[in-house]
Design a protein around this motif. Structure first.
Motif, PDB file in Angstrom:
ATOM      1  N   ASP A 198      -0.631  -1.753  40.424  1.00 49.12           N
ATOM      2  CA  ASP A 198      -0.390  -0.483  39.735  1.00 49.12           C
ATOM      3  C   ASP A 198       0.725   0.304  40.392  1.00 49.12           C
TER       4      ASP A 198
ATOM      5  N   GLU B 262       4.003  -1.308  39.670  1.00 54.53           N
ATOM      6  CA  GLU B 262       4.444  -0.968  38.318  1.00 54.53           C
ATOM      7  C   GLU B 262       5.045   0.430  38.301  1.00 54.53           C
ATOM      8  N   CYS B 263       4.417   1.322  39.016  1.00 56.81           N
ATOM      9  CA  CYS B 263       4.921   2.699  39.106  1.00 56.81           C
ATOM     10  C   CYS B 263       6.334   2.711  39.683  1.00 56.81           C
TER      11      CYS B 263
ATOM     12  N   SER C 122       8.846   1.312  37.275  1.00 53.38           N
ATOM     13  CA  SER C 122       9.188   2.214  36.171  1.00 53.38           C
ATOM     14  C   SER C 122      10.077   3.351  36.656  1.00 53.38           C
TER      15      SER C 122
ATOM     16  N   TYR D 159      12.691  -3.062  31.199  1.00 52.41           N
ATOM     17  CA  TYR D 159      11.426  -2.410  30.882  1.00 52.41           C
ATOM     18  C   TYR D 159      10.308  -3.169  31.575  1.00 52.41           C
ATOM     19  N   PHE D 160       9.138  -2.600  31.586  1.00 53.30           N
ATOM     20  CA  PHE D 160       8.011  -3.332  32.152  1.00 53.30           C
ATOM     21  C   PHE D 160       6.961  -3.542  31.055  1.00 53.30           C
ATOM     22  N   ALA D 161       6.385  -4.720  31.093  1.00 54.31           N
ATOM     23  CA  ALA D 161       5.373  -5.068  30.107  1.00 54.31           C
ATOM     24  C   ALA D 161       4.016  -4.939  30.766  1.00 54.31           C
ATOM     25  N   HIS D 162       3.299  -3.922  30.365  1.00 52.63           N
ATOM     26  CA  HIS D 162       2.071  -3.572  31.060  1.00 52.63           C
ATOM     27  C   HIS D 162       1.027  -4.674  30.962  1.00 52.63           C
ATOM     28  N   LYS D 163       0.885  -5.209  29.768  1.00 51.79           N
ATOM     29  CA  LYS D 163      -0.185  -6.198  29.582  1.00 51.79           C
ATOM     30  C   LYS D 163       0.066  -7.458  30.388  1.00 51.79           C
ATOM     31  N   SER D 164       1.301  -7.952  30.352  1.00 52.87           N
ATOM     32  CA  SER D 164       1.584  -9.196  31.077  1.00 52.87           C
ATOM     33  C   SER D 164       1.995  -8.948  32.520  1.00 52.87           C
TER      34      SER D 164
ATOM     35  N   TYR E 179       4.515   8.582  41.455  1.00 52.55           N
ATOM     36  CA  TYR E 179       3.423   9.399  40.940  1.00 52.55           C
ATOM     37  C   TYR E 179       2.059   8.846  41.322  1.00 52.55           C
TER      38      TYR E 179
ATOM     39  N   CYS F 206       9.942   3.471  29.703  1.00 52.99           N
ATOM     40  CA  CYS F 206      10.193   2.162  30.290  1.00 52.99           C
ATOM     41  C   CYS F 206       9.177   1.108  29.890  1.00 52.99           C
TER      42      CYS F 206
ATOM     43  N   TYR G 234       7.130  -1.520  27.641  1.00 53.14           N
ATOM     44  CA  TYR G 234       7.467  -2.467  26.576  1.00 53.14           C
ATOM     45  C   TYR G 234       6.884  -1.993  25.253  1.00 53.14           C
TER      46      TYR G 234
END
Lengths: 413, 404
Positions: free
Chosen positions: A369, A372-373, A376, A387-392, B296, B333, B335
């Motif tokens: 997490d 990912e932060c 982003s 971009y980032f793909a949250h699910k994958s 954050y 950002c 997807y």
């Protein structure tokens, strides 16, 4: 101290008085300044001081001849200052010098040409230096230091005298720089604002007219103020000016400029070469730079920790801390490059897990997490494109220019 | 860099060392002994023209007694008798000062001296002595728990009367442990008010009350720091000093930094090393780092787990700002084909799930629902903006219980 006879003492004092008087009559500025540099411990002043300490009744000498009437207001307290300085009574020396300085300033006002400007510089310098030493003496006996503040007030007066249309105005920058030194030492840096405003907005001043040496000092201090306020483009411009115009033989000065310029340059993505750090003994930055080159977050943290006190005192710590994002950018770029070598078609997709692993290898414990932060944020601030793909749990980088360079601009806030 | 051959004999720089360049005596012996009588105090205080010497001690600038000689107060009441009588006559009594609710009658146990402008004619009998000031402060702070009146009324009263206490202190130039303790309590009051006032948005001008409170908070802090400095005994630090110093750092959170007019870097360069390395400062500095970087996740986690109560009150207004940043990042950002479930957003913002949707709406974004009834945020929406109000604050999940 070698034996000094009364006669000899008398002679020395009279000689000094004659010299002073002649120099003023002939408007010989460069000779005058040598007679005023109390703290310099020049042979002339040392021998005079010994004479004054023996022959105490020098004020009588001053009254003896009409020749000395014009200068006696200046010279009488000046003698006291020189005398006390020799004896190590720094507070008394300062107090006397302040009187002499004020008397000098009065006369200076009346001299139409700028012949005595260099002598005035010496006065300005001496009053600051003597004030610093007087304050040190005050502190050592448990009293409040207050003389440097007084010296600052005097310097403002001098500035006022120089801020006019005539040829004297070219001295204003020197006095400004002395004021900067006073304010920086006192920590009352906000007081610089009014002088800066005068220099930069008053129509009587043309910055290009000032001597180079003063311009360099001015840019150094105003550059440092910009660093405190984290205005990097402005800090870059000012400190770079100071650097390019500074006498290259003045290595200590160059080092001081670089001490502040390097963090600024790093913030806009420009890295100095190793030899520069070594030549000017600024190796405290070398690990920071290494970290930026390698994308090594652990190294950056350690570098900040190792030199924490030093960086905090000089006020660059927060600037260096901010470099963290650039280090992250470099790390991800390295992973990207490695992936490209293995399989160019898939290189632009980076699994967050891979980044977690890389960070673990650097002894940085971060979960997916948080990674990912960070990713982003890098994208948000244009350090990465994609971009980032949250699910994958993947970061997908743009195929074109995925890691834009800073190009001399600081990271977007 | 090319080398040039010419020599320039001028010296452009002084030899400023990188160590602290302020003069600080280790032998300052300014603390009157705790049980000193007034005469001893007077002797200590003579020829001590503090305010003109220390530019950074900004004690109530508009009522500063720059050129006034320091007095030794002798008033034994919370309010000088003369003022008490006059205000009774003029019916100028606050609700807390009224005897049995009578707006024209008060008593020595209820009346508290109002804040005023010091003049050359201020009498020693109008200035309260240190023990009386301490009692007065305790009395005032006990009113904070009063449930009878709305908080704004309580706040207004304590705001003014504590200001008067500070005036009495500065007129007497008292600089000792008790003063420090009193300033710490007053700072606490302002911080608690800072928190409570945000939830009283009933008054139309609450934001100006809030702003004024913030101003006083900063002034008090500045004075307190000067007191710490002037009272410092060799290398010791006061027990609460690290936490109270950390407030200054935390006040620099937020995009409109430099609330105290001075760069934080400059301020940090003068803080003693022992304080910089304290747990409280360490926390504040880390939090600032996370904020400036935009991390954050860590910002919210660290606040929830490590902030003390007072620290949290200062950080509180920035929490939504950080959450908004997080939302903005996710929105721009993320997807487009992987909409963000609000369960995850709730975890990210450390906010209750049912608060997520109103929060997103406040930022101009919409939440969608799929066929199974799951809610999520579609990314790449166009209308994001920072929320107009700081509040409601939506509680921060994971906050530990604070020790008061």
């Amino acid at each position: 101290m070698a034996y000094l006879s009364m006669g000899e003492a008398h002679r020395r004092i009279t000689e000094y008085l004659n010299r002073f008087s002649d120099v003023v009559l002939n408007q010989d500025g460069s000779s005058l300044k040598q007679l005023l540099s109390v703290s310099s411990n020049s042979p002339l002043l040392l021998s005079l001081a010994d004479a004054l300490n023996l022959f105490h009744d020098y004020n009588r000498l001053l009254k003896q001849s009409d020749r000395f009437s014009q200068i006696s207001e200046i010279v009488s307290p000046l003698f006291r200052s020189i005398q006390n300085f020799r004896l190590g009574n720094l507070l008394d020396s300062y107090n006397a010098f302040e009187k002499a300085a004020n008397a000098f300033l009065q006369e200076f006002r009346n001299w139409e040409s700028a012949w005595a400007l260099e002598a005035l510089y010496v006065i300005a310098y001496e009053i600051r230096v003597l004030a610093e030493r007087a304050d040190r003496e005050l502190v050592s006996v448990g009293k409040t230091p207050e003389k440097l503040k007084g010296a600052g007030s005097f310097l403002m007066k001098v500035f006022g005298v120089l801020a006019g249309k005539g040829p004297k105005r070219v001295g204003a920058l020197y006095v400004t720089c002395q004021l900067f030194k006073v304010y920086f030492k006192l920590g009352t840096v906000h007081l610089c604002r009014s002088v800066i405003r005068s220099i930069e907005t008053a129509r009587i001043f043309d910055f290009e007219e000032f001597p180079v040496r003063d311009k360099v000092t001015y840019m150094y201090y105003t550059g440092r103020l910009e660093v405190f306020n984290e205005n990097f483009p402005s800090a870059d411009q000012k400190l770079s000016y100071a650097l390019t115009h500074c006498n290259p033989r003045r290595e200590a000065n160059i080092r001081m400029i670089l001490k502040y310029l390097i963090p600024v340059k790093l913030s806009v993505g420009v890295l100095p070469k190793k030899w520069l750090l070594e030549k000017y003994n600024l190796i405290e930055y070398s690990n920071v730079i290494q970290a930026l080159k390698r994308g090594d977050l652990r190294l950056l943290r350690h570098a900040l920790q190792d030199h924490e006190d030093r960086f905090l005192r000089s006020g660059v710590y927060l600037v260096l801390e901010k470099l963290e994002l650039q280090v992250y950018q470099r790390l991800v770029k390295k992973i990207y490059i490695i992936q490209k070598q293995k399989d160019p078609s898939k290189a632009h997709q980076i699994k967050l897990e891979v980044i977690v692993k890389a960070l673990k290898w650097l002894e940085m414990d971060m979960d997916v997490d948080e990674v990912e932060c960070i990713m982003s944020i890098l994208i948000y601030k244009n350090l990465m494109k994609g971009y980032f793909a949250h699910k994958s749990k993947v970061v997908v980088l743009s195929k074109q220019d995925p890691f834009p360079k800073l190009n001399g601009k600081p990271v977007n806030s | 860099m090319e080398r040039r051959q010419r020599r320039n004999p001028s010296s452009a720089f002084s030899s400023t060392s990188s160590s602290s360049s302020r003069f600080r005596s280790e032998k300052f012996s300014r603390n009157p002994p705790k049980n000193s009588n007034l005469q001893d105090d007077a002797r200590h205080l003579k020829s001590r023209d503090w305010k003109s010497q220390r530019p950074e001690r900004e004690v109530e600038k508009e009522q500063d007694s720059y050129n006034l000689p320091s007095i030794v107060g002798t008033c034994p009441f919370m309010c000088p008798a003369g003022e008490r009588a006059q205000r009774e006559r003029l019916r100028d009594l606050a609700v807390f000062e009224r005897l049995n609710g009578n707006p024209g009658k008060t008593s020595p146990t209820l009346a508290v001296k109002k804040s005023t402008i010091a003049t050359k004619h201020t009498q020693a009998s109008d200035v309260r002595s240190l023990p009386v000031l301490e009692e007065t402060l305790n009395y005032l702070l006990n009113l904070l728990d009063s449930m009878e009146h709305p908080f704004e009324v309580v706040h207004d009263f304590i705001f003014d009367r504590t200001r008067s206490i500070r005036q009495d202190l500065s007129m007497q130039n008292i600089i000792n442990d008790q003063t420090i303790h009193m300033y710490e309590e007053m700072v606490k009051f302002h911080i608690i008010s800072h928190h409570k006032l945000l939830t009283c948005s009933s008054r139309p001008n609450f934001s100006s009350v809030h702003y004024l409170n913030m101003e006083q908070l900063k002034k008090c802090l500045t004075s307190l720091y000067a007191l710490y400095e002037e009272n410092r005994d060799s290398n010791s630090i006061y027990e609460n000093e690290p936490e109270f110093r950390s407030f200054h750092v935390l006040l620099h959170l937020g995009s409109n930094s430099q609330p105290l007019g001075e760069s934080l870097s400059l301020w940090l360069s003068h803080v003693p090393s022992a304080i910089l390395k304290s747990k409280e400062m360490f926390f504040a500095r880390r939090l600032l780092r996370f904020f400036r970087m935009g991390n954050y996740k860590r910002f919210l986690c660290t606040t929830a787990t490590e902030a003390s109560c007072l620290q949290f009150y200062i950080i509180e207004p920035y929490i939504n700002e950080v959450r908004a940043l997080a939302l903005s990042c996710v929105n721009s950002c993320g997807y487009i084909h992987h909409p963000y479930p609000i369960a995850h957003l709730s975890k990210l913002f450390m906010m209750k799930e049912l608060d997520v949707e109103p929060f997103c709406n406040a930022c101009g974004l919409k939440i969608s629902t799929d066929e199974q009834g799951n809610k999520f945020l579609a990314t790449k929406q166009k209308n994001f903006h920072y929320p107009k109000d700081v509040f409601p604050s939506y509680c921060l999940l994971g906050l530990e219980h604070f020790k008061r």
